[in-house]
Design a protein around this motif. Structure first.
Motif, short mmCIF file in Angstrom:
data_model
loop_
_atom_site.label_atom_id
_atom_site.label_comp_id
_atom_site.label_asym_id
_atom_site.label_seq_id
_atom_site.Cartn_x
_atom_site.Cartn_y
_atom_site.Cartn_z
N THR A 117 29.23 21.64 2.44
CA THR A 117 28.69 21.57 1.08
C THR A 117 27.85 20.31 0.94
O THR A 117 28.29 19.22 1.30
N PRO A 118 26.62 20.43 0.42
CA PRO A 118 25.75 19.26 0.30
C PRO A 118 26.30 18.23 -0.68
O PRO A 118 26.95 18.58 -1.66
N THR A 119 26.06 16.97 -0.39
CA THR A 119 26.47 15.88 -1.27
C THR A 119 25.25 15.02 -1.60
O THR A 119 24.20 15.11 -0.96
N ARG A 120 25.42 14.17 -2.60
CA ARG A 120 24.33 13.27 -2.99
C ARG A 120 23.95 12.34 -1.85
O ARG A 120 22.78 12.07 -1.61
N SER A 121 24.95 11.82 -1.15
CA SER A 121 24.67 10.89 -0.05
C SER A 121 23.92 11.59 1.08
O SER A 121 23.02 11.01 1.70
N GLN A 122 24.28 12.85 1.37
CA GLN A 122 23.56 13.61 2.38
C GLN A 122 22.10 13.81 1.98
O GLN A 122 21.20 13.72 2.82
N ASP A 123 21.89 14.08 0.70
CA ASP A 123 20.52 14.26 0.21
C ASP A 123 19.71 12.98 0.37
O ASP A 123 18.52 13.02 0.73
N LEU A 124 20.33 11.83 0.12
CA LEU A 124 19.62 10.56 0.24
C LEU A 124 19.27 10.25 1.69
O LEU A 124 18.18 9.76 1.99
N VAL A 125 20.20 10.56 2.60
CA VAL A 125 19.94 10.35 4.03
C VAL A 125 18.78 11.23 4.47
O VAL A 125 17.87 10.77 5.18
N PHE A 126 18.81 12.50 4.05
CA PHE A 126 17.73 13.41 4.42
C PHE A 126 16.40 12.94 3.84
O PHE A 126 15.36 13.01 4.50
N ALA A 127 16.43 12.47 2.60
CA ALA A 127 15.19 11.99 1.96
C ALA A 127 14.58 10.84 2.75
O ALA A 127 13.35 10.77 2.93
N ALA A 128 15.44 9.94 3.26
CA ALA A 128 14.94 8.81 4.06
C ALA A 128 14.32 9.30 5.36
O ALA A 128 13.24 8.83 5.77
N LEU A 129 14.98 10.25 6.02
CA LEU A 129 14.45 10.78 7.28
C LEU A 129 13.16 11.56 7.04
O LEU A 129 12.22 11.48 7.85
N ALA A 130 13.10 12.31 5.95
CA ALA A 130 11.88 13.06 5.63
C ALA A 130 10.72 12.10 5.34
O ALA A 130 9.58 12.35 5.74
N LEU A 131 11.02 10.99 4.67
CA LEU A 131 9.98 10.00 4.39
C LEU A 131 9.47 9.38 5.69
O LEU A 131 8.25 9.21 5.86
#
Length: 224
Positions: free
Chosen positions: A189-203
């Motif tokens: 299940t996605p979490t806020r912290s997972q979203d932030l990590v992905f956002a950093a990698l996508a950037l």
């Protein structure tokens, strides 16, 4: 410049495609509406309903950004016609094509959910399953996209056409994103912290794309 390289019009298009794709994906990722709780479909619908025009524009802009990146990666693959570099670049580009189709479908679902959100309470029952489907598809998409980028990066690292650092950086970035964000998002299940990590990698991926796009453009200007 390496003797194996020959500048051409398509390489100039590749540079522009990568630059445009990097800019669009960053800008419209920032503009795309998001729920505070990634598991809450009702919050996602509320975020879409808050500014549906902006939401539709953001998802369209993200799709156009991905299409621009496909153009850039097509010419990166084309510039390595032989050897092991060509094999890995070809596999990577095929993965990019498949993933671009998945991205496009994901963004289309989000636009559909936005149309439902515009209907208010009456559209929630329709929109929430669409949001759930888009989120599930997105998890699979990011796994496929960054795995494809890792293959492209390996091809670039083995070639004499591009800087070695660019290839190894993309290979590592792609592998890390798949391991840290892609596969976990499929099975958990996605979490806020997972979203932030992905956002950093996508950037970081967008920054890599911008840098290599500028490098290709500069090389082509010198070759003219």
């Amino acid at each position: 410049m390496p003797e194996t390289y020959k500048g051409d019009v398509l390489q100039r298009i590749a540079g522009v495609g990568l630059i445009v794709g990097a800019i669009l994906t960053v800008v419209f990722n920032i503009l795309a509406p998001r729920a505070d709780d990634p598991t809450n479909s009702a919050q996602a619908m509320a975020a879409l309903a808050k500014n549906p025009g902006l939401a539709k524009l953001a998802f369209l802009g993200l799709a156009v950004g991905i299409w621009s990146l496909v153009i850039g990666f097509a010419d990166i693959y084309r510039s390595m016609p032989t050897g092991a570099a060509s094999v890995w670049a070809r596999l990577g580009f095929y993965g990019v094509l498949v993933s671009a189709g998945l991205f496009t479908t994901t963004f289309a679902l989000q636009i559909g959910a936005t149309f439902a959100a515009e209907k208010g309470a009456a559209g929630v029952a329709i929109g929430e399953p669409i949001v759930f489907a888009a989120r599930s598809l997105f998890a699979l998409t990011i796994t496929a996209w960054w795995l494809a980028l890792a293959f492209v990066g390996l091809g670039m690292a083995l070639s004499t056409v591009y800087p070695k650092w660019a290839g190894w950086a993309l290979l590592i970035l792609g592998a890390v994103t798949v391991i840290v964000s892609g596969i976990p998002s499929v099975f958990s299940t996605p979490t806020r912290s997972q979203d932030l990590v992905f956002a950093a990698l996508a950037l970081l991926s967008s920054l890599w794309t911008l840098v290599i796009g500028l490098w290709i453009t500069r090389r082509e200007m010198k070759a003219m």
